[in-house]
Structure formats: structure tokens, C-alpha cells
Design a protein around this motif. Structure first.
Motif, PDB file in Angstrom:
ATOM      1  N   TYR A  21       0.674  -1.109   0.135  1.00  0.00           N
ATOM      2  CA  TYR A  21      -0.096  -0.222   0.218  1.00  0.00           C
ATOM      3  C   TYR A  21       0.535   1.387   0.247  1.00  0.00           C
ATOM      4  O   TYR A  21       1.346   1.861   1.074  1.00  0.00           O
ATOM      5  CB  TYR A  21      -0.651   0.395   1.223  1.00  0.00           C
ATOM      6  CG  TYR A  21      -1.578  -1.586   1.390  1.00  0.00           C
ATOM      7  CD1 TYR A  21      -2.346  -2.073   0.333  1.00  0.00           C
ATOM      8  CD2 TYR A  21      -2.208  -1.121   2.435  1.00  0.00           C
ATOM      9  CE1 TYR A  21      -3.226  -3.600   0.918  1.00  0.00           C
ATOM     10  CE2 TYR A  21      -3.332  -2.223   2.767  1.00  0.00           C
ATOM     11  CZ  TYR A  21      -3.331  -3.389   1.465  1.00  0.00           C
ATOM     12  OH  TYR A  21      -4.484  -4.507   2.027  1.00  0.00           O
ATOM     13  N   GLN A  28      -9.547   4.996   4.348  1.00  0.00           N
ATOM     14  CA  GLN A  28      -8.545   5.009   5.928  1.00  0.00           C
ATOM     15  C   GLN A  28      -7.761   6.201   6.199  1.00  0.00           C
ATOM     16  O   GLN A  28      -7.772   6.267   7.747  1.00  0.00           O
ATOM     17  CB  GLN A  28      -7.085   4.050   4.955  1.00  0.00           C
ATOM     18  CG  GLN A  28      -7.715   2.789   4.866  1.00  0.00           C
ATOM     19  CD  GLN A  28      -6.624   2.193   3.021  1.00  0.00           C
ATOM     20  OE1 GLN A  28      -5.722   2.620   3.438  1.00  0.00           O
ATOM     21  NE2 GLN A  28      -6.897   0.391   3.768  1.00  0.00           N
ATOM     22  N   THR A  52     -10.614  -2.628   5.323  1.00  0.00           N
ATOM     23  CA  THR A  52     -10.593  -3.567   5.847  1.00  0.00           C
ATOM     24  C   THR A  52      -9.605  -3.218   6.816  1.00  0.00           C
ATOM     25  O   THR A  52      -9.033  -2.828   8.064  1.00  0.00           O
ATOM     26  CB  THR A  52      -9.556  -5.311   5.375  1.00  0.00           C
ATOM     27  OG1 THR A  52     -11.242  -5.382   4.871  1.00  0.00           O
ATOM     28  CG2 THR A  52      -9.789  -6.246   7.156  1.00  0.00           C
ATOM     29  N   ASP A 310     -12.835 -10.519  -2.368  1.00  0.00           N
ATOM     30  CA  ASP A 310     -12.122  -9.648  -2.755  1.00  0.00           C
ATOM     31  C   ASP A 310     -11.341 -10.575  -3.778  1.00  0.00           C
ATOM     32  O   ASP A 310     -10.737 -11.415  -3.068  1.00  0.00           O
ATOM     33  CB  ASP A 310     -10.940  -8.678  -1.640  1.00  0.00           C
ATOM     34  CG  ASP A 310     -10.240  -8.315  -2.236  1.00  0.00           C
ATOM     35  OD1 ASP A 310     -10.643  -7.658  -3.320  1.00  0.00           O
ATOM     36  OD2 ASP A 310      -9.080  -8.147  -1.632  1.00  0.00           O
TER      37      ASP A 310
HETATM   38  P1  AMP Z   1     -11.264  -4.357   1.707  1.00  0.00           P
HETATM   39  O1  AMP Z   1     -12.557  -3.198   0.781  1.00  0.00           O
HETATM   40  O2  AMP Z   1     -10.856  -4.048   2.657  1.00  0.00           O
HETATM   41  O3  AMP Z   1     -11.676  -5.075   0.774  1.00  0.00           O
HETATM   42  O4  AMP Z   1      -9.905  -3.495   0.108  1.00  0.00           O
HETATM   43  C1  AMP Z   1      -9.944  -4.471  -0.905  1.00  0.00           C
HETATM   44  C2  AMP Z   1      -7.951  -3.943  -1.503  1.00  0.00           C
HETATM   45  O5  AMP Z   1      -8.012  -2.516  -1.504  1.00  0.00           O
HETATM   46  C3  AMP Z   1      -7.722  -5.506  -1.060  1.00  0.00           C
HETATM   47  O6  AMP Z   1      -7.268  -6.071  -1.931  1.00  0.00           O
HETATM   48  C4  AMP Z   1      -6.825  -4.348  -0.145  1.00  0.00           C
HETATM   49  O7  AMP Z   1      -5.547  -5.917  -0.300  1.00  0.00           O
HETATM   50  C5  AMP Z   1      -6.662  -3.333  -0.868  1.00  0.00           C
HETATM   51  N1  AMP Z   1      -5.712  -1.969  -0.017  1.00  0.00           N
HETATM   52  C6  AMP Z   1      -6.125  -2.278   0.796  1.00  0.00           C
HETATM   53  N2  AMP Z   1      -5.938  -0.697   1.170  1.00  0.00           N
HETATM   54  C7  AMP Z   1      -4.553  -0.315   0.365  1.00  0.00           C
HETATM   55  C8  AMP Z   1      -4.317   0.800  -0.001  1.00  0.00           C
HETATM   56  N3  AMP Z   1      -3.777   2.043   0.889  1.00  0.00           N
HETATM   57  N4  AMP Z   1      -3.700   1.011  -1.019  1.00  0.00           N
HETATM   58  C9  AMP Z   1      -4.007   0.014  -2.000  1.00  0.00           C
HETATM   59  N5  AMP Z   1      -4.512  -1.104  -1.566  1.00  0.00           N
HETATM   60  C10 AMP Z   1      -5.329  -1.396  -1.203  1.00  0.00           C
END
Ligand code: AMP
Length: 413
Positions: A21, A28, A52, A310
Motif C-alpha cells: 500500500y 483509511q 479492512t 475480494d
Molecule cells: P477491502 O475494501 O478492505 O476489501 O479492500 C479492497 C482491496 O484493496 C484489498 O485487496 C486490499 O488489499 C486493497 N487495499 C487496501 N488498502 C489499500 C491501499 N492503501 N492501497 C492499495 N490497495 C489497498
């Protein structure tokens, strides 16, 4: 903006970097500072927005900063609506926690599998538990787990938790938790039941609603193809063979349809697997793992797969049967175009589901152009007599009261 500017300590910022990330997503950036301040959160975020990690990073930081007890006492509880989501959140949290100086034990529990290994895993306690509500209560009933020291509660996909009929179980769990705790509630949608849950649960929450930024907005191309209901499997086969998709998630209305369609695709030489609630948990886990590892090209699923799952680089979602509601439509198509990738969401529309699709478009403010595929042009101009429903041509399902209301609205508009 770097992760460290959100108040995360170097270990957590490194954990995010190790995951690849580069910078925080909008959700976030919005929730990590208030979570670190100990505030309650009412969060609305699009699926795939990085939710998450948004709660995991500050939660892990807080737990790691506290003095450990022996045996470990459960301090953070994350409730999720489905087994797959529990496994996925657990995996993601363990990944983020692995470089922390103090080791945290993260347990995952869900139904559909034997409880014994989950009870064994709780020997010596755990710091974090990610669970579906029913199995969590089973573990409490078996005295494998106490909730009296929980200081952080996360309700992930709260809308789904409630619409899967978990309200009673949630009530029982909440009654077992200490009154003094931090509550983080996330939901993609806010129906009345979620609002009243939120009001009863949260103390002066930070309300965060994040519109996806262009860089992370799912670039989902929505398409609709007109086809007669009886020719959808052939069309699907044709598209899988000619659209160049590496993987496809196909949604159908029933478990039976998932089996039949997957079977027909397999007979045509396409690697396809059904995915629905009657399969054993072992089989469900295996199908998802095979899909993620590209060992299976097509998964034909019920709405069980519509939330939380995912699959990175899923280029296409097909609505073979339309979803029952506009909200389900959003969740289904959100399986593609995750984490900034592009994707296509394609709906089959036939004479008997056209009115229902129009209603979904209206609710979502969409206008999806209708396409036809050469060789598959529809010949039916109205719904066949056997399918007077408005629920996407779902065979064998009697329309509910809601369906009838929808149909009446659709024909009036
Ligand atoms: P989620 O909404 O938690 O299901 O996350 C969706 C996807 O985004 C997952 O594959 C995470 O690994 C990825 N992800 C989460 N935070 C980041 C970030 N800051 N930068 C890039 N990808 C991210």
C-alpha cells in the motif's frame, strides 16, 4: 499523504508498506485518526475501498501498545456476516500484524466446520477474534471464550449482518460485552435497521462517508445484453470463449441454477465451478482458492458471493439472473473493478426481466445501453406465460409481496 501522518506508528506504517500500500485510501485517511483517538465510527464506504485495513491498522496498533496478560484476554471482536469474509479479514489482519514487536494472537471462527479445532485454537486465549455471530455464541456457550474484556468491537458489513437475520444473535452478543468499549460500525448501505442499531450502539461517533476518489473509484463498465432466457447459457459460453476474460464470476438466482449452469459450461470444456450455501465449507473454500489462483475460470454463484469477496484482478461479473434488488446489484458488480482496477459488469436482460432491470437502473440512476450479440438476438418479445415474475426470470420462485409491489410499480412507470 503517508500512512505515518495519520498517527500510525512506524511499525504499522511498515506493515501497510509491506502489503504494497503506497498511500492510504480515502476511507483509511478518514477513519484512522479518529479510531486512534478512541472514538466510535459510523462509516460508509464503497466496497473495495480498503475498509479492512482502515480498521485493522489502528486496532492492531492499540492492542500492541497495551501490556499483554497471561492467559490472553480477548480485547477486539470483529463480527462479519459470512464465513468467507471472516477468513479473508483474518488473513488480511494476520498479514498486517506479522511484523509487530509484540505478537498478537488473531483467531477466526465461523460455522459450517467442526467447532473443535476452533476451540483448541482458543486455548491460552486470543487477542482478536473475527467471527460470524452464530459460531461466536457457540464458542461462548462452550466456555471456549469470554467477551468480558472486549474493548473494541467492529461490525463489518453491518447492513448484511442484519439482513441475514442476525439481529437476535447480535443482541445476545452485545449483552455479553462490557459497556465501556470502542465501537466501529461499517456498512455499504444504511437501511432503517442499521440506523437504529447504530443509534443504540454508538457514542458520538465520527461519521465518515467516503466518495471513492477517481484513482480508486472502481472503473466498472456496465453493459446489458438482450437475450432470450432459454439461450443465456449458450451466450455465456460464447462470451467466455470470445471476450478474453481471464476469470468470470457469474451470478444466478438459485443453488440449482448454479449447479446446472456450471455443469453445462464444464461439458463445453470450460473450467467452471458452482458456489452456493449447500456446498460444504471445505468445498466453498477450495472453489474460492482455485478461482483466486486461476485454476478455475468461471465460478457460478448465488448471492452468497456478492459481498465481501475480494478476488484481485477479476475482470468480469455476469448477471445471468438479475439480482432481486438494486442494492444487491451494487454489491454484485462491486466484485469487479476492485482496488483501482477496471472491470466489466454485464447483465443478461430478457423479455421477462426487462421491467425489473429498468427498475434497478432507475433506483441507481443508471442508463445502461442494451446490446445484442450476433447469433443471439432475442425473438421473445414478452414474458413467457410460465414466468410472470419480476425477479429476473427466476424460475420456480413465487413472487414475494415486495416483488409484486415492484412489478406493479414497474408497469405503472
Ligand atoms: P477491502 O475494501 O478492505 O476489501 O479492500 C479492497 C482491496 O484493496 C484489498 O485487496 C486490499 O488489499 C486493497 N487495499 C487496501 N488498502 C489499500 C491501499 N492503501 N492501497 C492499495 N490497495 C489497498
Amino acid at each position: 499523504m503517508p500512512f505515518s501522518s495519520l498517527g500510525l506508528d512506524p511499525a504499522m506504517a511498515r506493515a501497510a508498506a509491506n502489503k504494497g500500500y503506497a498511500a492510504p485510501t480515502a476511507i483509511q485517511a478518514a477513519v484512522i485518526p479518529p479510531i486512534l483517538q478512541g472514538r466510535d465510527i459510523l462509516g460508509a464506504a464503497q466496497t473495495g475501498s480498503g475498509k479492512t485495513a482502515a480498521f485493522s491498522l489502528p486496532l492492531l496498533q492499540r492492542l500492541a501498545s497495551e501490556r499483554p496478560t497471561a492467559p490472553r484476554r480477548l480485547r477486539a471482536l470483529i463480527l462479519v456476516p459470512t464465513r468467507e469474509l471472516a477468513a479473508q479479514v483474518g488473513e488480511s489482519m494476520r498479514g498486517l500484524a506479522q511484523h509487530l514487536a509484540s505478537s498478537l494472537k488473531i483467531a477466526v471462527a465461523f460455522g459450517g466446520v467442526s467447532i473443535n479445532p476452533q476451540m483448541m485454537a482458543l486455548r491460552g486465549g486470543a487477542d482478536v477474534m473475527i467471527a460470524t455471530p452464530g459460531r461466536l455464541l457457540d464458542l461462548v456457550d462452550h466456555r471456549a471464550l469470554k467477551l468480558s474484556a472486549v474493548s473494541m468491537l467492529v461490525l463489518d458489513e453491518a447492513d448484511r449482518l442484519l439482513d441475514l437475520g442476525f439481529a437476535d444473535e447480535l443482541g445476545r452478543i452485545l449483552a455479553l460485552l462490557p459497556a465501556q468499549r470502542q465501537n466501529l460500525l461499517f456498512s455499504a448501505t444504511f437501511p432503517a435497521a442499521v440506523r437504529s442499531l447504530a443509534e443504540g450502539l454508538l457514542r458520538e461517533p465520527a461519521r465518515v462517508e467516503v466518495q471513492a476518489e477517481p484513482a480508486e473509484a472502481p472503473a466498472i463498465l456496465q453493459r446489458a445484453i438482450e437475450v432470450d432466457a432459454g439461450r443465456r447459457t449458450q451466450l455465456l459460453r460464447h462470451l467466455v470463449q470470445h471476450e478474453g476474460w481471464a476469470r468470470v464470476l457469474v451470478f444466478v438466482a438459485t443453488k440449482h441454477a448454479a449447479e446446472i449452469v456450471a455443469d453445462k459450461l464444464r461439458k463445453a470444456g470450460i473450467d467452471a465451478e458452482p458456489f452456493h450455501g449447500v456446498l460444504s465449507q471445505g468445498k466453498r473454500t477450495q472453489v474460492l482458492a482455485d478461482f483466486k489462483a486461476s485454476r478455475v475460470k468461471v465460478v457460478v454463484a448465488t448471492d452468497l458471493a456478492a459481498r465481501g469477496i475480494d478476488v484481485v484482478q477479476l475482470p468480469a461479473v455476469v448477471n445471468y439472473d438479475l439480482p432481486r434488488s438494486a442494492v444487491d446489484y451494487v454489491h454484485r458488480i462491486g466484485r469487479t473493478g476492485r482496488a483501482g482496477e477496471s472491470g466489466v459488469a454485464l447483465s443478461f436482460v430478457s423479455a421477462d426481466s426487462e421491467a425489473h432491470f429498468r427498475l434497478i437502473e432507475k433506483r441507481q440512476g443508471l442508463n445502461v445501453p442494451r446490446e445484442r450479440v450476433a447469433g443471439f438476438e432475442p425473438v421473445e418479445t414478452q414474458a413467457p406465460a410460465r414466468a410472470p415474475d419480476s425477479n429476473g426470470g427466476v424460475k420456480g420462485k413465487r413472487p414475494s409481496k415486495k416483488d409484486k409491489l415492484r412489478a406493479a410499480k414497474a408497469s405503472a412507470s
